[in-house]
Design a protein around this motif. Structure first.
Motif, PDB file in Angstrom:
ATOM      1  N   GLY A 154       0.808  -1.209   0.000  1.00 51.27           N
ATOM      2  CA  GLY A 154       0.000   0.000   0.000  1.00 51.27           C
ATOM      3  C   GLY A 154       0.841   1.258   0.000  1.00 51.27           C
ATOM      4  O   GLY A 154       0.556   2.211  -0.723  1.00 51.27           O
ATOM      5  N   ILE A 155       1.896   1.259   0.811  1.00 49.52           N
ATOM      6  CA  ILE A 155       2.785   2.424   0.855  1.00 49.52           C
ATOM      7  C   ILE A 155       3.455   2.634  -0.499  1.00 49.52           C
ATOM      8  O   ILE A 155       3.533   3.759  -0.998  1.00 49.52           O
ATOM      9  CB  ILE A 155       3.821   2.272   1.987  1.00 49.52           C
ATOM     10  CG1 ILE A 155       3.130   2.383   3.344  1.00 49.52           C
ATOM     11  CG2 ILE A 155       4.933   3.305   1.862  1.00 49.52           C
ATOM     12  CD1 ILE A 155       4.009   2.026   4.522  1.00 49.52           C
ATOM     13  N   GLY A 186       1.863   6.606  -6.919  1.00 50.89           N
ATOM     14  CA  GLY A 186       0.813   7.523  -7.364  1.00 50.89           C
ATOM     15  C   GLY A 186       1.215   8.981  -7.175  1.00 50.89           C
ATOM     16  O   GLY A 186       0.999   9.814  -8.057  1.00 50.89           O
ATOM     17  N   GLY A 187       1.817   9.279  -6.040  1.00 49.85           N
ATOM     18  CA  GLY A 187       2.288  10.645  -5.785  1.00 49.85           C
ATOM     19  C   GLY A 187       3.362  11.066  -6.760  1.00 49.85           C
ATOM     20  O   GLY A 187       3.364  12.200  -7.260  1.00 49.85           O
ATOM     21  N   LEU A 188       4.284  10.145  -7.055  1.00 47.94           N
ATOM     22  CA  LEU A 188       5.349  10.462  -8.011  1.00 47.94           C
ATOM     23  C   LEU A 188       4.788  10.692  -9.414  1.00 47.94           C
ATOM     24  O   LEU A 188       5.277  11.564 -10.144  1.00 47.94           O
ATOM     25  CB  LEU A 188       6.393   9.343  -8.024  1.00 47.94           C
ATOM     26  CG  LEU A 188       7.248   9.228  -6.769  1.00 47.94           C
ATOM     27  CD1 LEU A 188       8.147   7.995  -6.851  1.00 47.94           C
ATOM     28  CD2 LEU A 188       8.070  10.485  -6.549  1.00 47.94           C
ATOM     29  N   ILE A 189       3.776   9.938  -9.782  1.00 44.42           N
ATOM     30  CA  ILE A 189       3.152  10.139 -11.095  1.00 44.42           C
ATOM     31  C   ILE A 189       2.503  11.519 -11.170  1.00 44.42           C
ATOM     32  O   ILE A 189       2.635  12.231 -12.171  1.00 44.42           O
ATOM     33  CB  ILE A 189       2.130   9.018 -11.393  1.00 44.42           C
ATOM     34  CG1 ILE A 189       2.875   7.707 -11.672  1.00 44.42           C
ATOM     35  CG2 ILE A 189       1.228   9.381 -12.566  1.00 44.42           C
ATOM     36  CD1 ILE A 189       1.984   6.496 -11.760  1.00 44.42           C
TER      37      ILE A 189
END
Length: 91
Positions: free
Chosen positions: A26-27, A33-36
């Motif tokens: 999950g982490i 997702g944040g990096l994308i």
């Protein structure tokens, strides 16, 4: 009443085990997702790639959905399980 408390306790233990089993995954997914999102807004080349993926998705329609689901929902998880040695033999 004691049986209800026992069921709740067993349920909590099971939930905690599942949470811990999936915590790292999950982490990693949240970080990716944040990096994308960051890359989409800060790097024009990455933005262009994602726009092209969107165009391809719009052109291919359901075919794109089938291929991407097969790849990310089937092949990628299988390869990760294989690399971890978690694929049972003989089946």
């Amino acid at each position: 009443m004691a049986s209800v408390i026992l069921l709740l306790k067993q349920g909590w233990v099971r939930c905690r085990e599942n949470l811990l089993a999936n915590l790292l995954t999950g982490i990693v997914l949240w970080v990716m997702g944040g990096l994308i999102i960051v890359a989409f807004h800060w790097y024009p080349d990455f933005n262009a790639v994602l726009v092209e993926v969107g165009v391809t998705k719009a052109e291919w329609g359901y075919g794109y959905s089938c291929l991407s689901t097969a790849f990310f929902g089937g092949l990628v998880p299988y390869c990760l399980l294989f690399l971890q040695g978690k694929i049972p033999s003989g089946g």
